[in-house]
Write an enzyme that holds these catalytic residues in place. Sequence first.
Site, mmCIF file in Angstrom:
data_model
loop_
_atom_site.group_PDB
_atom_site.id
_atom_site.type_symbol
_atom_site.label_atom_id
_atom_site.label_comp_id
_atom_site.label_asym_id
_atom_site.label_seq_id
_atom_site.Cartn_x
_atom_site.Cartn_y
_atom_site.Cartn_z
ATOM 1 N N ASP A 1 76.081 28.542 15.202
ATOM 2 C CA ASP A 1 75.473 28.369 13.887
ATOM 3 C C ASP A 1 74.120 27.684 13.988
ATOM 4 O O ASP A 1 74.031 26.498 14.306
ATOM 5 C CB ASP A 1 76.421 27.546 13.000
ATOM 6 C CG ASP A 1 75.979 27.533 11.549
ATOM 7 O OD1 ASP A 1 75.032 28.283 11.199
ATOM 8 O OD2 ASP A 1 76.570 26.781 10.752
ATOM 9 N N ASP B 1 69.363 32.443 10.175
ATOM 10 C CA ASP B 1 70.694 31.841 10.155
ATOM 11 C C ASP B 1 71.737 32.721 10.831
ATOM 12 O O ASP B 1 72.143 33.748 10.295
ATOM 13 C CB ASP B 1 71.079 31.579 8.688
ATOM 14 C CG ASP B 1 72.384 30.823 8.566
ATOM 15 O OD1 ASP B 1 72.928 30.373 9.592
ATOM 16 O OD2 ASP B 1 72.855 30.664 7.422
#
Length: 387
Positions: free
Chosen positions: A95, A271
Amino acid sequence: MVRIAISTAFIATVIGLASALSLEQRAPLKASLKKISTVSNSLNIVAHDQARLNHYFKKSPVEELATGTAPATNEIFSYLAETKVGSQTFNLIVDTGSSNTWVGATTKFTAGSTGKSTGDSVEVSYGSGSFSGTEFTDTVSLGGTTATSVSIGVAKTSSGFEGTDGIIGFGPEDLTEDTVSGVNEVPTFMQDLVSQGVISSNILGVAFAPLTGSEEEAVNGELTLGGIDDTAFTGEITYTTRVAPYWGVSVSNFAFGSTSLGTTAASGIVDTGTTLLYVPTAVYNKFLTASKGKLDNTSGLVKFTTKPTSNFTFVVGGTTYTLTPAQYLIATAQYSNWGISSTSGFYTFINDGGSEAPNTILGMSFLEFYYSVFDTDNNRVGLAPAA
Ligand SMILES: *[C@@H]1O[C@H](CO)[C@@H](O)[C@H](O)[C@H]1NC(C)=O
Ligand SMILES: *[C@@H]1O[C@H](CO)[C@@H](O)[C@H](O)[C@H]1NC(C)=O
């Protein structure tokens, strides 16, 4: 690059073999990534992503979708890295949108000889889920790199992470602020690797790849820690200055074929933890008109009546990035993995990012076609077409 390599070799020759070995150890190291799907209904992907997006601009929780049920947000596509913490191996979500590393969502953590509780509590909310527990420090290994005394959240409770063990956070350190009691911020795994001399640059390269057949999972991604993998992209990497606090970039000049969807700069985040590509509402609405697409309430995705032939483009840091229909349409062989039951119509990756900044998310659906570089040393983000 070439000049650095020559001077490195020169210094190594001058100061001897021991240094040469340590320089060699600090070459970039690679870890492979596995893409998994825990999706039964694409509405949940959209709900997961939108909850994350809302969290980014600290808005109220996501409104219920038109179906009337509040969908679970634990059904997602994830890229997992096999990460060793102490003596255990965990499958952690890669992440770049968050920065804490934590374990225990599925496989429970048992402290071995290297694991030590700091006694501090740790809690992170992602919009789409959260965890809380105790901070430990432990040895963490990933892709041939090992750092000691890394801050690890050990979850006592977590939600939204079923099918995974937690997260390895590659976001900027700022995002760890106020997550651990008693300290302002904690160093990230990447910072520990650099400060302990395991890698020489705080640079992360990410290569993702789409699932192309009907498979639900595949080992098809790669992380490069401490540099970039020159074989993972084509042409040149174009860098743009990071817009804090996230791995933020300014995105402008959205277009569908020759139709402009808006030239105003939007606030974007690169992201790896978001599935779709999100664009500002105004751009999204113009896209629906230009493409004759419609939001399909059953899937939460955009549906076409006629298969589009135009490219979708936008500009980051002066470079135009293109997604062709073959790239932005979900492959029909993948429909069942998205929980899409329809056999007609086509669904894009593109969705409504809202009107408040950040409103553009370059998620997996984009990153599967573009190599991305998260360069903390130079405070910049790089993108290049995937090889
Ligand atoms: C689909 O969702 C939109 C947006 O929430 C809503 O305006 C519309 O009425 C819904 N359509 C149907 C057929 O439920
Ligand atoms: C779409 O983009 C691809 C890749 O850049 C290019 O080869 C193709 O010609 C473009 N198609 C159109 C219709 O512009």
